[in-house]
Scaffold this active site. Structure first.
Site, PDB file in Angstrom:
ATOM      1  N   THR A  39       0.832  -1.204   0.000  1.00 55.57           N
ATOM      2  CA  THR A  39       0.000   0.000   0.000  1.00 55.57           C
ATOM      3  C   THR A  39       0.869   1.258   0.000  1.00 55.57           C
ATOM      4  O   THR A  39       0.583   2.229  -0.707  1.00 55.57           O
ATOM      5  CB  THR A  39      -0.919   0.009   1.226  1.00 55.57           C
ATOM      6  OG1 THR A  39      -1.739  -1.159   1.205  1.00 55.57           O
ATOM      7  CG2 THR A  39      -1.806   1.242   1.242  1.00 55.57           C
ATOM      8  N   HIS A  51       2.184   1.883  -3.411  1.00 54.64           N
ATOM      9  CA  HIS A  51       1.156   2.486  -4.274  1.00 54.64           C
ATOM     10  C   HIS A  51       1.080   4.000  -4.038  1.00 54.64           C
ATOM     11  O   HIS A  51       0.969   4.791  -4.982  1.00 54.64           O
ATOM     12  CB  HIS A  51      -0.207   1.859  -4.000  1.00 54.64           C
ATOM     13  CG  HIS A  51      -0.335   0.444  -4.473  1.00 54.64           C
ATOM     14  ND1 HIS A  51      -0.085   0.061  -5.768  1.00 54.64           N
ATOM     15  CD2 HIS A  51      -0.703  -0.684  -3.816  1.00 54.64           C
ATOM     16  CE1 HIS A  51      -0.285  -1.240  -5.893  1.00 54.64           C
ATOM     17  NE2 HIS A  51      -0.652  -1.714  -4.717  1.00 54.64           N
ATOM     18  N   HIS A 106       1.273   1.978   8.096  1.00 58.28           N
ATOM     19  CA  HIS A 106       0.362   1.297   9.018  1.00 58.28           C
ATOM     20  C   HIS A 106       0.987   0.101   9.733  1.00 58.28           C
ATOM     21  O   HIS A 106       0.345  -0.497  10.580  1.00 58.28           O
ATOM     22  CB  HIS A 106      -0.912   0.854   8.278  1.00 58.28           C
ATOM     23  CG  HIS A 106      -0.662  -0.067   7.117  1.00 58.28           C
ATOM     24  ND1 HIS A 106      -0.410   0.405   5.853  1.00 58.28           N
ATOM     25  CD2 HIS A 106      -0.634  -1.413   7.031  1.00 58.28           C
ATOM     26  CE1 HIS A 106      -0.244  -0.610   5.030  1.00 58.28           C
ATOM     27  NE2 HIS A 106      -0.361  -1.729   5.724  1.00 58.28           N
ATOM     28  N   CYS A 147     -16.427   1.749  12.878  1.00 57.30           N
ATOM     29  CA  CYS A 147     -17.426   2.709  13.357  1.00 57.30           C
ATOM     30  C   CYS A 147     -18.038   2.321  14.698  1.00 57.30           C
ATOM     31  O   CYS A 147     -18.480   3.176  15.458  1.00 57.30           O
ATOM     32  CB  CYS A 147     -18.533   2.879  12.314  1.00 57.30           C
ATOM     33  SG  CYS A 147     -19.646   1.456  12.136  1.00 57.30           S
ATOM     34  N   CYS A 166     -16.644  -4.365   9.265  1.00 59.94           N
ATOM     35  CA  CYS A 166     -17.248  -3.035   9.306  1.00 59.94           C
ATOM     36  C   CYS A 166     -17.238  -2.389   7.922  1.00 59.94           C
ATOM     37  O   CYS A 166     -16.203  -2.317   7.255  1.00 59.94           O
ATOM     38  CB  CYS A 166     -16.489  -2.149  10.290  1.00 59.94           C
ATOM     39  SG  CYS A 166     -17.064  -0.429  10.331  1.00 59.94           S
ATOM     40  N   THR A 174      -9.516 -10.103   3.794  1.00 59.10           N
ATOM     41  CA  THR A 174      -8.808  -8.838   3.946  1.00 59.10           C
ATOM     42  C   THR A 174      -8.547  -8.580   5.426  1.00 59.10           C
ATOM     43  O   THR A 174      -9.337  -9.009   6.284  1.00 59.10           O
ATOM     44  CB  THR A 174      -9.605  -7.667   3.327  1.00 59.10           C
ATOM     45  OG1 THR A 174      -8.795  -6.490   3.335  1.00 59.10           O
ATOM     46  CG2 THR A 174     -10.876  -7.392   4.105  1.00 59.10           C
TER      47      THR A 174
END
Length: 341
Positions: free
Chosen positions: A40, A43, A63, A93, A107, A287
């Site tokens: 990521t 990217h 991260h 959330c 979520c 994921t």
């Protein structure tokens, strides 16, 4: 403090001074020790179509991290200053159906640190206490820094019971190698790792995964003969994001075989669904990590003797971030760590 920032919309990153984050009542301040570079982050550095669509500059990226708690928010009562931690990089959330059912990894409103909200490639990082994972003793800083991608590997490898099964892992990147190690540790009979990179296949073999194959050089039929396999693989772990690799995996699964997919295709993939239907295959997308069940499994695997440290092949100080990102993006090595101490 110093932080690695996507300053403007365009290729490249900048190491610059930014304000130290303020700590809210339910947050902790973490002094970052080491961070891992993820795909990521590559990217975002390259500013490809995905990054342009998702990331709003300026933003501190990153991260994967480990560090030490140096300050507690006023409402935090279950953590302590001095604890060695990493953190779950998905902020949820808490109110959607999945969250209320205790399935936070599902979520619909997830925000990822380092690409949707400020990340951890900095000297100090503030994170909600509910996202913090306290490490057990004996976990090295290097391994703790890559608990996030290790969690991807564990989440994928444990989607289906591996005990006694023949497992095919397509993609010998760091997460693919860790997933193969987990499947082997969990009792798989044979674990075969495929990739087009000889360097990454050599890395897999050096870490105790001797059954490797380059599909451009060796047909899968020879692998079947090597292990006297007559019916195909029981479990597939697709970690490469390659449509060709997925199609090849589907062709070599046993009837009733199960496939977990973590690799993300860069473009639409064509699949022959008749093979999935008539061979009664199961395909399951994966994921992130289950919060925090996967983290518990990760810690138990490490404390039980699984060694993933060898997947880390390169280490840099954060001031050498450009070289670190070049190394991480060459597609030949393992995980790249940056030190922030």
């Amino acid at each position: 403090m110093k932080a690695l920032v996507k300053s403007t919309a365009g290729p490249g990153l900048e190491l610059k001074e930014v304000p130290e984050p303020e700590v809210g009542p339910n947050e902790v301040l973490i002094k970052v020790k080491k961070t891992g570079i993820c795909g990521t982050d590559l990217h975002i550095n390259n500013w490809d179509e995905w990054a342009q669509r998702v990331v709003s500059a300026p933003l501190v990226i990153g991260h994967e991290f480990c560090g030490e708690i140096v300050q507690l928010g006023s409402a935090v009562t279950d953590l302590e200053v001095g604890q060695f931690v990493s953190g779950e990089g998905h902020y949820v959330c808490g109110r959607c159906r999945a969250c209320l059912a205790g399935k936070r990894h599902l979520c619909r409103n997830t925000q990822g640190i380092g690409y949707m909200v400020p990340g951890c490639f900095s000297e100090y990082f503030a994170m909600p206490a509910s996202n913090v994972w306290v490490h057990r003793s004996g976990v090295s800083e290097d391994v703790a820094a890559i608990f996030d991608p290790f969690g991807n590997a564990v989440h994928t490898a444990l989607q289906f019971p591996c005990l006694g099964e023949d497992v095919l892992v397509t993609g010998a990147g760091p997460i693919g190698i860790m997933a193969a190690l987990v499947a082997q540790f969990a009792g798989a009979r044979h674990v075969v790792v495929s990739d087009l990179s000889s360097q990454r296949l050599d890395l897999a073999a050096s870490l105790g995964l001797p059954h490797t194959v380059n599909p451009a050089q060796t047909p899968m039929s020879e692998v079947f003969e090597r292990f006297a396999m007559k019916e195909g693989f029981d479990i597939g772990l697709e970690m490469s994001g390659s449509g060709v690799a997925l199609s090849d995996m589907i062709d070599n699964m046993t009837h009733g075989g199960r496939i977990a997919l973590l690799g993300t295709p860069s473009k639409p993939t064509t699949i022959d669904f008749s093979k999935i239907i008539f061979n009664m295959l199961t395909l399951k997308g994966v994921t992130g990590r289950e919060i925090f069940e996967t983290w518990y499994a990760m810690s138990v695997l490490i404390s039980s003797g699984l060694d993933i440290s060898g997947v880390i092949t390169d280490r840099f100080h954060h001031t050498d971030f450009e070289q670190a990102f070049t190394t991480a993006g060459n597609g030949r090595g393992g995980k790249v760590i940056m030190e922030w101490s």
